[in-house]
Design a protein around this motif. Structure first.
Motif, PDB file in Angstrom:
ATOM      1  N   PHE A   1      24.166  58.158  43.535  1.00 32.95           N
ATOM      2  CA  PHE A   1      23.176  57.941  42.490  1.00 32.95           C
ATOM      3  C   PHE A   1      22.154  56.910  42.969  1.00 32.95           C
ATOM      4  CE2 PHE A   1      26.943  55.392  41.714  1.00 32.95           C
ATOM      5  CZ  PHE A   1      26.446  54.111  41.508  1.00 32.95           C
ATOM      6  N   SER A   2      21.048  56.833  42.245  1.00 32.40           N
ATOM      7  CA  SER A   2      19.984  55.883  42.566  1.00 32.40           C
ATOM      8  C   SER A   2      19.825  54.894  41.426  1.00 32.40           C
ATOM      9  CB  SER A   2      18.653  56.615  42.777  1.00 32.40           C
ATOM     10  OG  SER A   2      18.740  57.471  43.889  1.00 32.40           O
ATOM     11  N   LEU A   3      19.435  53.694  41.798  1.00 32.34           N
ATOM     12  CA  LEU A   3      19.142  52.642  40.827  1.00 32.34           C
ATOM     13  C   LEU A   3      17.785  52.036  41.161  1.00 32.34           C
ATOM     14  CD1 LEU A   3      22.573  50.732  40.770  1.00 32.34           C
ATOM     15  CD2 LEU A   3      21.706  52.347  39.058  1.00 32.34           C
ATOM     16  N   PRO A   4      17.174  51.360  40.198  1.00 28.87           N
ATOM     17  CA  PRO A   4      15.920  50.677  40.498  1.00 28.87           C
ATOM     18  C   PRO A   4      16.123  49.602  41.565  1.00 28.87           C
ATOM     19  CG  PRO A   4      16.337  50.730  38.135  1.00 28.87           C
ATOM     20  CD  PRO A   4      17.580  51.217  38.809  1.00 28.87           C
ATOM     21  N   PHE A   5      15.051  49.266  42.240  1.00 33.28           N
ATOM     22  CA  PHE A   5      15.108  48.227  43.264  1.00 33.28           C
ATOM     23  C   PHE A   5      15.543  46.917  42.606  1.00 33.28           C
ATOM     24  CE2 PHE A   5      13.458  45.234  46.411  1.00 33.28           C
ATOM     25  CZ  PHE A   5      13.938  45.819  47.563  1.00 33.28           C
ATOM     26  N   PRO A   6      16.539  46.244  43.175  1.00 24.56           N
ATOM     27  CA  PRO A   6      17.088  45.051  42.528  1.00 24.56           C
ATOM     28  C   PRO A   6      16.287  43.785  42.804  1.00 24.56           C
ATOM     29  CG  PRO A   6      18.280  45.495  44.539  1.00 24.56           C
ATOM     30  CD  PRO A   6      17.286  46.617  44.372  1.00 24.56           C
ATOM     31  N   PRO A   7      16.475  42.790  41.939  1.00 23.17           N
ATOM     32  CA  PRO A   7      15.902  41.480  42.249  1.00 23.17           C
ATOM     33  C   PRO A   7      16.703  40.843  43.382  1.00 23.17           C
ATOM     34  CG  PRO A   7      17.165  41.372  40.202  1.00 23.17           C
ATOM     35  CD  PRO A   7      17.131  42.822  40.639  1.00 23.17           C
ATOM     36  N   SER A   8      16.079  39.971  44.119  1.00 23.39           N
ATOM     37  CA  SER A   8      16.738  39.248  45.195  1.00 23.39           C
ATOM     38  C   SER A   8      17.800  38.315  44.622  1.00 23.39           C
ATOM     39  CB  SER A   8      15.702  38.429  45.963  1.00 23.39           C
ATOM     40  OG  SER A   8      16.321  37.507  46.822  1.00 23.39           O
TER      41      SER A   8
ATOM     42  N   ARG B   1      40.388  51.156  46.077  1.00 20.65           N
ATOM     43  CA  ARG B   1      39.609  50.504  47.126  1.00 20.65           C
ATOM     44  C   ARG B   1      38.382  51.362  47.385  1.00 20.65           C
ATOM     45  NH1 ARG B   1      40.905  45.941  46.309  1.00 20.65           N
ATOM     46  NH2 ARG B   1      39.605  45.447  48.089  1.00 20.65           N
ATOM     47  N   LEU B   2      37.254  50.731  47.643  1.00 17.24           N
ATOM     48  CA  LEU B   2      35.982  51.452  47.703  1.00 17.24           C
ATOM     49  C   LEU B   2      35.238  51.233  49.013  1.00 17.24           C
ATOM     50  CD1 LEU B   2      34.728  50.504  44.124  1.00 17.24           C
ATOM     51  CD2 LEU B   2      35.898  52.605  44.807  1.00 17.24           C
ATOM     52  N   SER B   3      34.473  52.247  49.366  1.00 13.10           N
ATOM     53  CA  SER B   3      33.515  52.180  50.455  1.00 13.10           C
ATOM     54  C   SER B   3      32.141  52.464  49.850  1.00 13.10           C
ATOM     55  CB  SER B   3      33.851  53.228  51.513  1.00 13.10           C
ATOM     56  OG  SER B   3      32.847  53.278  52.502  1.00 13.10           O
ATOM     57  N   VAL B   4      31.154  51.643  50.196  1.00 15.78           N
ATOM     58  CA  VAL B   4      29.825  51.780  49.604  1.00 15.78           C
ATOM     59  C   VAL B   4      28.775  51.821  50.716  1.00 15.78           C
ATOM     60  CG1 VAL B   4      28.110  50.716  48.066  1.00 15.78           C
ATOM     61  CG2 VAL B   4      30.553  50.536  47.524  1.00 15.78           C
ATOM     62  N   ILE B   5      27.867  52.773  50.600  1.00 19.37           N
ATOM     63  CA  ILE B   5      26.690  52.832  51.475  1.00 19.37           C
ATOM     64  C   ILE B   5      25.473  52.691  50.570  1.00 19.37           C
ATOM     65  CG2 ILE B   5      25.331  54.219  53.085  1.00 19.37           C
ATOM     66  CD1 ILE B   5      27.971  55.664  53.823  1.00 19.37           C
ATOM     67  N   ILE B   6      24.580  51.795  50.948  1.00 21.38           N
ATOM     68  CA  ILE B   6      23.365  51.567  50.167  1.00 21.38           C
ATOM     69  C   ILE B   6      22.157  51.814  51.058  1.00 21.38           C
ATOM     70  CG2 ILE B   6      21.986  49.851  48.934  1.00 21.38           C
ATOM     71  CD1 ILE B   6      24.602  48.461  48.171  1.00 21.38           C
ATOM     72  N   HIS B   7      21.271  52.680  50.605  1.00 18.15           N
ATOM     73  CA  HIS B   7      19.981  52.871  51.258  1.00 18.15           C
ATOM     74  C   HIS B   7      18.956  52.122  50.427  1.00 18.15           C
ATOM     75  CE1 HIS B   7      21.278  56.831  53.395  1.00 18.15           C
ATOM     76  NE2 HIS B   7      21.886  55.765  53.864  1.00 18.15           N
ATOM     77  N   LEU B   8      18.336  51.155  51.051  1.00 16.73           N
ATOM     78  CA  LEU B   8      17.400  50.255  50.380  1.00 16.73           C
ATOM     79  C   LEU B   8      15.975  50.701  50.658  1.00 16.73           C
ATOM     80  CD1 LEU B   8      17.554  47.460  48.835  1.00 16.73           C
ATOM     81  CD2 LEU B   8      17.207  46.407  51.068  1.00 16.73           C
TER      82      LEU B   8
ATOM     83  N   PHE C   1      19.721  41.618  48.692  1.00 17.52           N
ATOM     84  CA  PHE C   1      19.586  42.626  47.639  1.00 17.52           C
ATOM     85  C   PHE C   1      20.897  43.343  47.349  1.00 17.52           C
ATOM     86  CE2 PHE C   1      15.468  41.776  49.367  1.00 17.52           C
ATOM     87  CZ  PHE C   1      14.712  41.601  48.222  1.00 17.52           C
ATOM     88  N   LEU C   2      22.014  42.697  47.663  1.00 16.01           N
ATOM     89  CA  LEU C   2      23.322  43.290  47.400  1.00 16.01           C
ATOM     90  C   LEU C   2      23.947  42.796  46.096  1.00 16.01           C
ATOM     91  CD1 LEU C   2      24.953  43.221  50.941  1.00 16.01           C
ATOM     92  CD2 LEU C   2      23.965  45.153  49.727  1.00 16.01           C
ATOM     93  N   LYS C   3      23.893  41.510  45.850  1.00 21.55           N
ATOM     94  CA  LYS C   3      24.599  40.926  44.714  1.00 21.55           C
ATOM     95  C   LYS C   3      24.140  41.512  43.382  1.00 21.55           C
ATOM     96  CE  LYS C   3      26.440  36.732  42.801  1.00 21.55           C
ATOM     97  NZ  LYS C   3      27.751  37.353  42.687  1.00 21.55           N
ATOM     98  N   SER C   4      22.854  41.651  43.195  1.00 15.46           N
ATOM     99  CA  SER C   4      22.334  42.131  41.907  1.00 15.46           C
ATOM    100  C   SER C   4      22.890  43.500  41.522  1.00 15.46           C
ATOM    101  CB  SER C   4      20.804  42.176  41.930  1.00 15.46           C
ATOM    102  OG  SER C   4      20.276  40.913  42.231  1.00 15.46           O
ATOM    103  N   PRO C   5      22.759  44.522  42.370  1.00 11.88           N
ATOM    104  CA  PRO C   5      23.277  45.828  41.948  1.00 11.88           C
ATOM    105  C   PRO C   5      24.798  45.875  41.861  1.00 11.88           C
ATOM    106  CG  PRO C   5      22.409  45.959  44.180  1.00 11.88           C
ATOM    107  CD  PRO C   5      22.044  44.609  43.651  1.00 11.88           C
ATOM    108  N   LEU C   6      25.497  45.175  42.761  1.00 11.12           N
ATOM    109  CA  LEU C   6      26.954  45.204  42.722  1.00 11.12           C
ATOM    110  C   LEU C   6      27.472  44.545  41.445  1.00 11.12           C
ATOM    111  CD1 LEU C   6      27.888  44.460  46.450  1.00 11.12           C
ATOM    112  CD2 LEU C   6      27.498  46.672  45.325  1.00 11.12           C
ATOM    113  N   ASP C   7      26.911  43.401  41.093  1.00 11.65           N
ATOM    114  CA  ASP C   7      27.317  42.740  39.852  1.00 11.65           C
ATOM    115  C   ASP C   7      26.909  43.545  38.627  1.00 11.65           C
ATOM    116  OD1 ASP C   7      28.441  40.710  41.311  1.00 11.65           O
ATOM    117  OD2 ASP C   7      26.994  39.176  40.732  1.00 11.65           O
ATOM    118  N   ALA C   8      25.746  44.179  38.673  1.00 10.22           N
ATOM    119  CA  ALA C   8      25.297  45.000  37.542  1.00 10.22           C
ATOM    120  C   ALA C   8      26.219  46.206  37.350  1.00 10.22           C
ATOM    121  CB  ALA C   8      23.852  45.451  37.747  1.00 10.22           C
ATOM    122  N   LEU C   9      26.715  46.777  38.437  1.00 12.36           N
ATOM    123  CA  LEU C   9      27.646  47.904  38.323  1.00 12.36           C
ATOM    124  C   LEU C   9      29.000  47.455  37.770  1.00 12.36           C
ATOM    125  CD1 LEU C   9      26.699  49.855  41.547  1.00 12.36           C
ATOM    126  CD2 LEU C   9      26.396  50.622  39.182  1.00 12.36           C
ATOM    127  N   THR C  10      29.410  46.244  38.095  1.00 12.25           N
ATOM    128  CA  THR C  10      30.623  45.685  37.489  1.00 12.25           C
ATOM    129  C   THR C  10      30.406  45.517  35.989  1.00 12.25           C
ATOM    130  OG1 THR C  10      31.236  44.523  39.526  1.00 12.25           O
ATOM    131  CG2 THR C  10      32.226  43.727  37.474  1.00 12.25           C
TER     132      THR C  10
END
Length: 119
Positions: A6-13, A55-62, A75-84
């Motif tokens: 899936f795609s998400l909006p570009f996250p804040p730093s 246990r998860l494996s994640v690939i992110i295309h930025l 730009f990792l923390k914002s989307p990962l925490d938002a998904l939690t």
């Protein structure tokens, strides 16, 4: 289902995600707004509350909104925490493998996520 794309909006730093106030880190307005947008997007996709628990494996295309220089790790923390927060998974500590790839810019920016359960 063990694979999700899936795609998400570009996250804040990460630099604008939280602020220290009286010795505590609090989520900024930008962070709270991004969480809401991610929650809404996950509801649209029918993935809100999925609560993956393996246990998860994640690939992110930025895909940045511009060609500006960016440290992709910011730009990792914002989307990962938002998904939690959207209860897609129990916690981002479940991620055993993560790969981030810088891709071509797109108008407005976005991130494409590929999440696999590896257990």
């Amino acid at each position: 289902m063990s694979d999700y794309e899936f795609s998400l909006p570009f996250p804040p730093s990460v630099n604008s995600w939280t602020r220290a106030v009286r010795g505590r880190n609090i989520l900024t307005k930008k962070g709270r707004e991004y969480r809401k947008v991610v929650a809404s997007r996950m509801q649209e996709l029918g993935l809100y509350g999925e609560l993956l628990d393996g246990r998860l494996s994640v690939i992110i295309h930025l895909h940045g909104p511009t060609n500006a220089r960016r440290d992709i790790d910011n730009f990792l923390k914002s989307p990962l925490d938002a998904l939690t927060h959207a209860e897609f998974w129990v916690d981002d500590s479940q991620i055993d493998s993560i790969k981030v790839v810088r891709k071509e810019k797109v108008k407005g920016g976005r991130i494409d996520l590929m999440v696999s359960i590896i257990q």
